[in-house]
Enzyme design. Structure first.
Site, PDB file in Angstrom:
ATOM      1  CB  CYS A   1      31.281  30.964  14.548  1.00 24.29           C
ATOM      2  SG  CYS A   1      31.675  31.671  16.147  1.00 24.29           S
TER       3      CYS A   1
ATOM      4  CD  GLU B   1      31.134  40.450  14.909  1.00 26.58           C
ATOM      5  OE1 GLU B   1      32.196  39.842  14.684  1.00 26.58           O
ATOM      6  OE2 GLU B   1      31.069  41.678  15.035  1.00 26.58           O
TER       7      GLU B   1
HETATM    8  P1  NAP Z   1      22.432  32.202   8.513  1.00 29.02           P
HETATM    9  O1  NAP Z   1      21.710  31.248   7.672  1.00 29.02           O
HETATM   10  O2  NAP Z   1      23.311  33.209   7.870  1.00 29.02           O
HETATM   11  O3  NAP Z   1      21.315  32.932   9.407  1.00 29.02           O
HETATM   12  C1  NAP Z   1      21.639  33.896  10.373  1.00 29.02           C
HETATM   13  C2  NAP Z   1      20.415  34.760  10.619  1.00 29.02           C
HETATM   14  O4  NAP Z   1      20.120  35.492   9.415  1.00 29.02           O
HETATM   15  C3  NAP Z   1      19.157  33.947  10.948  1.00 29.02           C
HETATM   16  O5  NAP Z   1      18.369  34.661  11.869  1.00 29.02           O
HETATM   17  C4  NAP Z   1      18.471  33.881   9.595  1.00 29.02           C
HETATM   18  O6  NAP Z   1      17.101  33.629   9.688  1.00 29.02           O
HETATM   19  C5  NAP Z   1      18.763  35.270   9.066  1.00 29.02           C
HETATM   20  N1  NAP Z   1      18.611  35.411   7.613  1.00 29.02           N
HETATM   21  C6  NAP Z   1      18.675  34.460   6.648  1.00 29.02           C
HETATM   22  N2  NAP Z   1      18.449  35.004   5.430  1.00 29.02           N
HETATM   23  C7  NAP Z   1      18.236  36.328   5.635  1.00 29.02           C
HETATM   24  C8  NAP Z   1      17.936  37.429   4.762  1.00 29.02           C
HETATM   25  N3  NAP Z   1      17.801  37.288   3.443  1.00 29.02           N
HETATM   26  N4  NAP Z   1      17.783  38.646   5.309  1.00 29.02           N
HETATM   27  C9  NAP Z   1      17.911  38.829   6.643  1.00 29.02           C
HETATM   28  N5  NAP Z   1      18.155  37.830   7.511  1.00 29.02           N
HETATM   29  C10 NAP Z   1      18.340  36.595   7.014  1.00 29.02           C
HETATM   30  O7  NAP Z   1      23.334  31.474   9.592  1.00 29.02           O
HETATM   31  P2  NAP Z   1      22.937  30.225  10.482  1.00 29.02           P
HETATM   32  O8  NAP Z   1      23.002  29.010   9.653  1.00 29.02           O
HETATM   33  O9  NAP Z   1      21.724  30.541  11.261  1.00 29.02           O
HETATM   34  O10 NAP Z   1      24.140  30.243  11.532  1.00 29.02           O
HETATM   35  C11 NAP Z   1      25.337  29.626  11.341  1.00 29.02           C
HETATM   36  C12 NAP Z   1      26.375  30.588  10.811  1.00 29.02           C
HETATM   37  O11 NAP Z   1      26.599  31.629  11.761  1.00 29.02           O
HETATM   38  C13 NAP Z   1      27.710  29.933  10.607  1.00 29.02           C
HETATM   39  O12 NAP Z   1      28.315  30.424   9.448  1.00 29.02           O
HETATM   40  C14 NAP Z   1      28.477  30.362  11.850  1.00 29.02           C
HETATM   41  O13 NAP Z   1      29.860  30.265  11.739  1.00 29.02           O
HETATM   42  C15 NAP Z   1      28.001  31.763  11.999  1.00 29.02           C
HETATM   43  N6  NAP Z   1      28.249  32.284  13.344  1.00 29.02           N
HETATM   44  C16 NAP Z   1      29.205  33.252  13.528  1.00 29.02           C
HETATM   45  C17 NAP Z   1      29.488  33.710  14.810  1.00 29.02           C
HETATM   46  C18 NAP Z   1      30.526  34.776  15.071  1.00 29.02           C
HETATM   47  O14 NAP Z   1      30.544  35.322  16.167  1.00 29.02           O
HETATM   48  N7  NAP Z   1      31.387  35.102  14.121  1.00 29.02           N
HETATM   49  C19 NAP Z   1      28.787  33.193  15.900  1.00 29.02           C
HETATM   50  C20 NAP Z   1      27.833  32.210  15.669  1.00 29.02           C
HETATM   51  C21 NAP Z   1      27.560  31.770  14.376  1.00 29.02           C
HETATM   52  P3  NAP Z   1      16.539  32.113   9.731  1.00 29.02           P
HETATM   53  O15 NAP Z   1      17.557  31.255  10.354  1.00 29.02           O
HETATM   54  O16 NAP Z   1      15.331  32.218  10.569  1.00 29.02           O
HETATM   55  O17 NAP Z   1      16.256  31.767   8.337  1.00 29.02           O
END
Ligand code: NAP
Ligand code: MG
Length: 519
Positions: free
Chosen positions: A318, A284
């Site tokens: 999001c 997602e």
């Molecule tokens: P992100 O940077 O992609 O991180 C999401 C999760 O993945 C965090 O727990 C992060 O850890 C982890 N992560 C990062 N690199 C990784 C790797 N190499 N391997 C495994 N896990 C890894 O996203 P974010 O900035 O936290 O969140 C914002 C994004 O989420 C936006 O794009 C938003 O639109 C999206 N989102 C989508 C929905 C939906 O339902 N479609 C809902 C909410 C948010 P760390 O943060 O601890 O580094």
């Protein structure tokens, strides 16, 4: 709720005092908060810790132990043991009513400690109370929905078919086993609930990897799960950085299924990694939400509604609205009304009365937003509300002003998810042109059409290339309807919050049985 700008109906903060129970939890008797593995608090073999801060004040809330490869492996082993038990009493064997009973006990404890969970969202996550209250409500709503689904959708043997003479076949549906949820920082409690309840109720043992910026609510939920009486190993929480803890999860072949919520780039990377050892995944991801405003709409009324949705969690939602396509006949009035809304949002500390636009989550996010603002101008967007860094007296957090731009068809000034109170408004000559522009993005999460002619709105909404298509509303979710993304915003999998979500947390096999062959 009384606000300083009663005419700006954005989600607004009530003053929030940090409860003593939250402070005590964070202090943890002077020790950093451990991960939670196999029913125990675990300091981690790397002796590494990190601080989680309040993004609006930069106050350190807690020190947290970082979990590495060894802890991921330990959690997988604990979860596998809890899943299988001694062959008859594992989590997979628990009758559905017993699983539901434990889940609802956890919900009751979450209700009891609602103020602690609110403090997690408000202080660790940087949210205003009006939004945080709604988020904490999702724990019960989600659990109740999936308990009902789990009671209605049977696992095990499906109906039998006669497939040939003396041969019958049937399906066998079972949980995956060990399932991991990788959670972003913007909706920690909501997204942890959306992952953990369907996964657990389908009979899986789970590993939760909260975001480094917001680890507290998942750790607190683990504490409540222990008090509720979940067997050790059924729920495990591994705080740490994505590139370390998250990466080790993606690389572990003992994890059979990963549910990821986050950005498309990270989702694609994890998919490539876990696919190498056959771990399945649902994703997602982010969006670049559009709103289409037709010529019959009242520009004042709709600008207020769109402003409210664009500013939900300061645009860090999001499916937030980042792109508006408005009929040119009402464009000037609409832009003027939206300018008024954006300019009058009350910027402040998220736990103080009246705040409508608080700090962004971290410094990386702040520089990303500021860079997106300057790039939008460089690409031809005309500033209506200029953006830039903001000051909040007495607070050191990551504050950024909202930004609004006027653009025109053919000017591609807003290609990516910005994740702030940020929008471009493009006057268009027809609904068809608006639709074409709204769909001209690789994202496909949520979009809306605004019109008094609801039937026309529905016909247009169905043509949006998005997982959630709305008429006169936005940021909509309901249990029973899928919330997922098209294009780079999601998949595979059914999205969240529907019956198929529950099925995503199971696998199905075909079983064929023939009479024993005659000699
Ligand atoms: P992100 O940077 O992609 O991180 C999401 C999760 O993945 C965090 O727990 C992060 O850890 C982890 N992560 C990062 N690199 C990784 C790797 N190499 N391997 C495994 N896990 C890894 O996203 P974010 O900035 O936290 O969140 C914002 C994004 O989420 C936006 O794009 C938003 O639109 C999206 N989102 C989508 C929905 C939906 O339902 N479609 C809902 C909410 C948010 P760390 O943060 O601890 O580094
Ligand atoms: Mg934090």
């Amino acid at each position: 709720m009384a606000t300083a700008h009663a005419n700006i109906q954005a989600l607004t903060a009530a003053r929030f005092e940090m409860p003593a129970k939250f402070t005590q939890f964070c202090e943890n008797g002077g020790q950093p908060l451990g991960g939670y593995i196999g029913g125990q608090s675990v300091p981690g073999s790397m002796n590494a810790t990190f601080e989680t801060v309040d993004p609006g004040s930069l106050d350190v809330l807690a020190r947290v132990c970082e979990m590495g490869e060894a802890e991921v492996d330990r959690a997988v082993t604990a979860a596998q043991a809890a899943f299988a038990g001694n062959g008859v009493n594992g989590w997979r064997d628990f009758p559905v009513d017993e699983r539901c009973e434990l889940v609802m006990k956890l919900v009751e404890l979450a209700d009891r400690d609602r103020d602690v969970l609110l403090a997690c969202e408000i202080h660790d996550g940087g949210k205003v109370s009006e939004l945080a209250e709604g988020d904490v409500d999702q724990i019960r709503a989600c659990a109740e929905y999936f308990c009902d689904v789990a009671r209605r959708i049977p696992l095990g043997d499906g109906p039998s078919l006669d497939v040939a003479d003396g041969v019958r076949g049937f399906t066998y549906r079972e949980p995956w086993g060990v399932v991991a949820g990788i959670i972003p920082w913007n909706y920690p409690i909501v997204l942890t609930s959306w992952f953990m309840f369907p996964a657990l109720l389908a009979g899986n043992c789970i590993i939760i990897k909260p975001a480094e910026d917001t680890p507290l609510s998942a750790l607190y939920l683990a504490k409540l799960a222990e008090e509720a009486g979940f067997p050790p190993g059924v729920i495990n929480v591994l705080p740490g950085r994505g590139e370390l803890t998250g990466q080790a999860i993606a690389e572990h072949p003992g994890i059979r299924y990963i549910s990821f919520t986050g950005s498309p780039g990270v989702g694609q990377h994890i998919l490539r990694t876990c696919d190498r050892h056959g771990t399945r995944m649902k994703r997602e991801m982010g969006g670049n939400g559009a709103a289409i405003v037709l010529d019959d709409a009242d520009p004042e009324v709709v600008a207020r509604m769109i402003g409210r949705h664009a500013n939900q969690h300061f645009g860090q939602t999001c499916c937030t609205i980042h792109r508006v396509f408005v009929d040119q006949k009402i464009a000037d009035d609409f832009i003027d009304a939206e300018r008024h809304f954006f300019e009058n949002l009350k910027i402040g500390y998220q736990a103080e009365e009246g705040t409508q636009l608080g700090a962004v989550i971290n410094p990386t996010q702040m520089s990303r937003v500021l860079k997106a603002q300057s790039e939008t101008v460089a690409r031809g967007g005309q500033p209506v509300v200029a953006g830039g860094p903001a000051e909040v007296p007495g607070k050191k957090g990551f504050y950024v002003k909202p930004a609004l731009y006027r653009t025109q068809p053919g000017v591609q000034c807003n290609p990516q998810e910005v994740f702030h109170t940020f929008a471009t408004i493009c006057p268009v000559s027809s609904a068809e042109q608006a639709l074409e522009l709204a769909n001209s993005t690789p994202y496909g999460l949520g979009a809306s059409v605004w019109t008094k002619d609801v039937d026309r709105g529905i016909a247009l909404a169905k043509q949006l290339r998005d997982g959630t298509c709305q008429v006169n509303c936005h940021n909509s979710i309901a249990y029973g309807l899928p919330y997922g993304g098209q294009g780079i915003s999601g998949g595979p999998g059914a999205g969240v919050n529907c019956e198929d979500t529950f099925r995503d947390y199971t696998q199905v096999k075909a079983v064929y049985v023939s009479e024993y062959p005659e000699a």
